[in-house]
Scaffold this active site. Structure first.
Site, PDB file in Angstrom:
ATOM      1  N   GLU A 453     104.425  74.361  44.021  1.00  0.00           N
ATOM      2  CA  GLU A 453     105.005  74.049  45.254  1.00  0.00           C
ATOM      3  C   GLU A 453     104.658  72.510  45.700  1.00  0.00           C
ATOM      4  OE1 GLU A 453     107.479  75.114  46.752  1.00  0.00           O
ATOM      5  OE2 GLU A 453     107.223  74.801  48.934  1.00  0.00           O
ATOM      6  N   ASP A 526      99.045  75.966  47.772  1.00  0.00           N
ATOM      7  CA  ASP A 526      97.981  75.779  48.878  1.00  0.00           C
ATOM      8  C   ASP A 526      97.607  77.251  49.107  1.00  0.00           C
ATOM      9  OD1 ASP A 526      98.503  73.037  48.717  1.00  0.00           O
ATOM     10  OD2 ASP A 526      99.948  73.251  50.650  1.00  0.00           O
ATOM     11  N   ASP A 528      97.029  78.472  51.835  1.00  0.00           N
ATOM     12  CA  ASP A 528      97.283  78.555  53.321  1.00  0.00           C
ATOM     13  C   ASP A 528      98.369  79.766  53.339  1.00  0.00           C
ATOM     14  OD1 ASP A 528      99.677  77.036  52.488  1.00  0.00           O
ATOM     15  OD2 ASP A 528      99.078  75.433  53.916  1.00  0.00           O
ATOM     16  N   ASP A 530     101.548  79.261  54.038  1.00  0.00           N
ATOM     17  CA  ASP A 530     102.839  78.901  53.275  1.00  0.00           C
ATOM     18  C   ASP A 530     102.753  79.040  51.594  1.00  0.00           C
ATOM     19  OD1 ASP A 530     104.082  78.142  55.526  1.00  0.00           O
ATOM     20  OD2 ASP A 530     103.702  75.904  55.441  1.00  0.00           O
TER      21      ASP A 530
END
Ligand code: 1YM
Length: 665
Positions: A453, A526, A528, A530
């Site tokens: 992504e 990532d 996190d 998202d």
């Protein structure tokens, strides 16, 4: 004599030697009897004792079972049945109850004549629990006296004796699992609750009380009784997943034929692309299905298609002018009749199937599949006869289900057309997505695709990779939540269609694993919120449309580091806070030298070399392989996490927050 052959107050005969050898065999190879010495084996001890109480309930003598987790992770199970017989066993010369707790039984009980219906440890029995317990206390209430006996690792010093008077009947067992056998001796309340609830559903009307008194400031418990049996089970499952139901009543079908008892309960909801089956044979959960599930699916197929055909014939008759010749009529009918596929018929079903039979054969690696071939035609007959009758009696429900099946099929056909059109369109070139940086090798034993992504991370990955066997596909466009979309939208989505094209397998009913272009599919996002979102969306997509990829272990999650800890040229990458702290003290050394700590907020912060070293180099990286133990459970979790009802999701996250990191999906 060693400690395992303690002297008891009776002489050892040939039979006793057998007893000792039997229980020793259990202690030497516990895995053979309870599967493992980890948490699963530990919890199986409880199931085995509870199963004996459930057998007593099935025999019609027990209405209530209490299960307690006491301080020190001691388990107490009691029931209000007849009590295990305490009279002297004619062959063994000791109490029958002692025999039950000290002699390995291959399966069927003596004295009973009937067959054992439940069975956690494949019916090997209470003696296995006894052999694997540091100590075990048995109390039998026979309406007059309380009989008592204590065992240590399966052995006893004293015969069963009377310790008091009583006017109740029943059996009580208290035991402490042997810490020298089990790696893990802490019970999970949630695991026991899941199992007790399942058993309460499967044995409608039976009351099971579960209590956990380990923490005196936080005693928890639940009373489980479901008069509706598996009908209540389906209602509960729908509620848990926050589903909106398509028709008000759960359909319940049951019958007995050739000594096989069949029960099926199901209800449709408004979800897309989901199908949830839970099946049981003799109260044992068959997570991989088997002949009972196949019988049910075939019957559902037949009945729904019969109704679809009748519906279409009726429509055609209304439209058609009478003039046409007979021959032409037939031709037209053939053309117009659309057969609905099993997948379309089962879309959005939530079903529980339970069969009881004299002897189960389980197949497959995990023994999670019912093998008895005689079960399939029996389930087929009972379900097809009764469902036909049900549909005739409930034309409104029949109409809802048949219409839903026709619509599901139409969406699938539209999706197929969309796929074919895309495949044929010249703009697609060789059929591979434009942004794919492919690898040179073709052998799927070595090839990998990283789905990344974000454009900047995609760029670093492209530069850092080994282009011989690693392909990179950056994702862009708007991601679709497949949980809320019809199949044709999914096929046309600009974010998912490059993934489909790159993998080469097709999706849904067209899926063909032999066309898979990469042996490993690695989702790299990532660390996190998202990133978690993207991971979940992609996994949901794979689960719903390319499930064999997960079942056959092709899907992985990359594990990028969270920190870089360095001192001069010495560099360490940490994947958790603990690891970071450990590296800080390692590198600062005795002199407390200054150590540099960098927190990676995203993949984009790593340069190509770092990304290769930490996350992509097969020699150094760690990855999580995505696996799926139980499709129905995974289906439920995806519905909860990705569906549009907030409340079940909040509840799920609250009760599972501690486990979310290693969810089994
Ligand atoms: C807390 C665990 O074990 N209850 C239990 C076990 C038995 C009976 C009743 C029972 C069975 C029968 C006749 C029969 C068992 N009996 C035997 C055996 N609760 C728990 N409650 N009378 C009582 O099956 O005929 C094994 S288990 F073999 F002794 F009959």
């Amino acid at each position: 004599m060693d400690e395992n052959t303690k002297v008891t107050d009776h002489e050892y005969g040939a039979d006793d030697i057998q007893v000792l050898e039997g229980l020793e065999a259990v202690r030497k190879r516990p895995g053979m009897y309870i599967g493992s010495t980890g948490p699963s084996g530990l919890h199986h001890l409880v199931y085995e004792i509870v199963d004996n109480a459930i057998d007593e309930a099935l025999a019609g003598y027990c209405t209530e079972i209490d299960v307690k987790i006491l301080p020190g992770d001691i388990i107490e199970v009691s029931d209000n049945g007849r009590g295990i017989p305490t009279g002297i066993h004619p062959k063994e010369g000791i109490s029958a109850a002692t025999v039950v707790y000290t002699i390995l039984h291959a399966g069927g009980k003596f004295g009973g004549g009937g067959y054992k219906v439940s069975g956690g440890l494949h019916g090997v029995g209470a003696s296995v629990v006894n052999a694997l317990s540091e100590w075990l206390e048995l109390e039998v209430y026979d309406g007059k006296e309380i009989h008592y006996q204590k065992f240590e690792r399966g052995h006893y010093d004293e015969q069963m004796k009377v310790i008091g008077k009583t006017d109740r009947t029943g059996t009580k067992v208290r035991f402490k699992p042997d810490g020298t056998i089990f790696h893990e001796t802490v019970f999970s309340y949630e695991t026991l609750l899941d199992r007790m609830r399942e058993q309460a559903f499967l044995n409608g009307g039976l009351l099971i009380n579960l209590t956990d008194t380990r923490d005196e400031n936080n005693v928890q418990g639940e009373s489980l009784r479901y008069e509706g049996g598996i009908i209540s089970y389906v209602e509960w499952l729908q509620k848990m997943r926050g589903a909106e139901v398509l028709h008000p009543d759960v359909i319940y079908l049951t019958g007995v034929q050739d000594d096989i008892t069949v029960e099926a309960a199901f209800q449709y909801n408004t979800d897309f692309n989901s199908e949830a089956f839970r099946s049981f044979a003799n109260n044992i959960h068959t997570i991989d299905g088997g002949t009972h599930e196949t019988g049910f699916k075939n019957a559902l197929n037949k009945v729904v298609n019969d109704f679809v055909k009748a519906y279409q014939e009726q429509q055609a008759a209304q439209k058609k002018p009478k003039k046409t010749t007979k021959k032409k009529d037939n031709e037209d009918e053939k053309k117009e009749f659309v057969r609905i596929s099993g997948e379309a018929i089962r879309e959005a079903i939530n079903a529980v199937i339970s069969v009881k039979l004299p002897e189960c054969e389980f197949e497959g690696q995990t023994k999670g599949k019912l093998g008895n071939p005689e079960v399939q035609p029996v389930v087929y007959k009972i379900v097809s006869d009764q469902l036909t009758y049900y549909f005739e009696e409930h034309p409104e429900t029949a109409n809802i289900i048949v219409t839903k099946a026709i619509n599901s099929q139409a969406a699938r056909d539209a999706a197929k057309k969309a796929m074919e059109a895309k495949r044929k369109s010249a703009a697609d070139g060789a059929g591979l997505p434009g942004k794919l940086a492919d690898c040179y090798e073709k052998d799927t034993a070595r090839t990998e695709i990283y789905i990344v992504e974000g454009d900047s991370a995609g760029g670093s990955a492209k530069q850092g990779r080994n282009s011989a066997f690693q392909a990179i596909l950056p994702l862009w466009g708007k991601m679709l939540n497949v949980e809320k979309s019809r199949a044709d939208k999914v096929y046309n989505n600009d974010k998912l269609s490059p993934v489909v094209k790159a993998l080469g397998t097709g999706i849904g009913e067209d899926f063909d694993i032999s066309k898979l272009r990469y042996g490993r599919i690695v989702v790299m996002a990532d660390a996190d919120v998202d990133g978690a979102h993207i991971r979940t969306l992609l996994l949901t997509f794979f689960f719903r449309f390319m499930r064999p990829l997960i079942e056959e272990g092709h899907v992985y999650l990359a594990q990028p580091p969270l920190f870089k800890v360095s001192r001069g040229k010495q560099v360490r990458y940490a994947f958790s806070d603990e690891e970071r702290d450990a590296y800080i003290s390692e590198l600062s050394g005795e002199k407390d030298a200054k150590v540099d700590v960098q927190r990676y907020k995203g993949l984009g912060e790593m340069d190509p070399d770092q990304l290769w070293e930490t996350t992509m180099d097969p020699e150094r990286r760690t990855m999580i392989r995505v696996s799926m133990e139980d499709a129905a459970k995974a289906d439920m979790i995806f519905s909860i996490l990705m569906g549009d009802k907030v409340e079940p999701r909040r509840e799920f996250i609250e009760t599972n927050a501690r486990f979310v990191e290693n969810l089994d999906i």
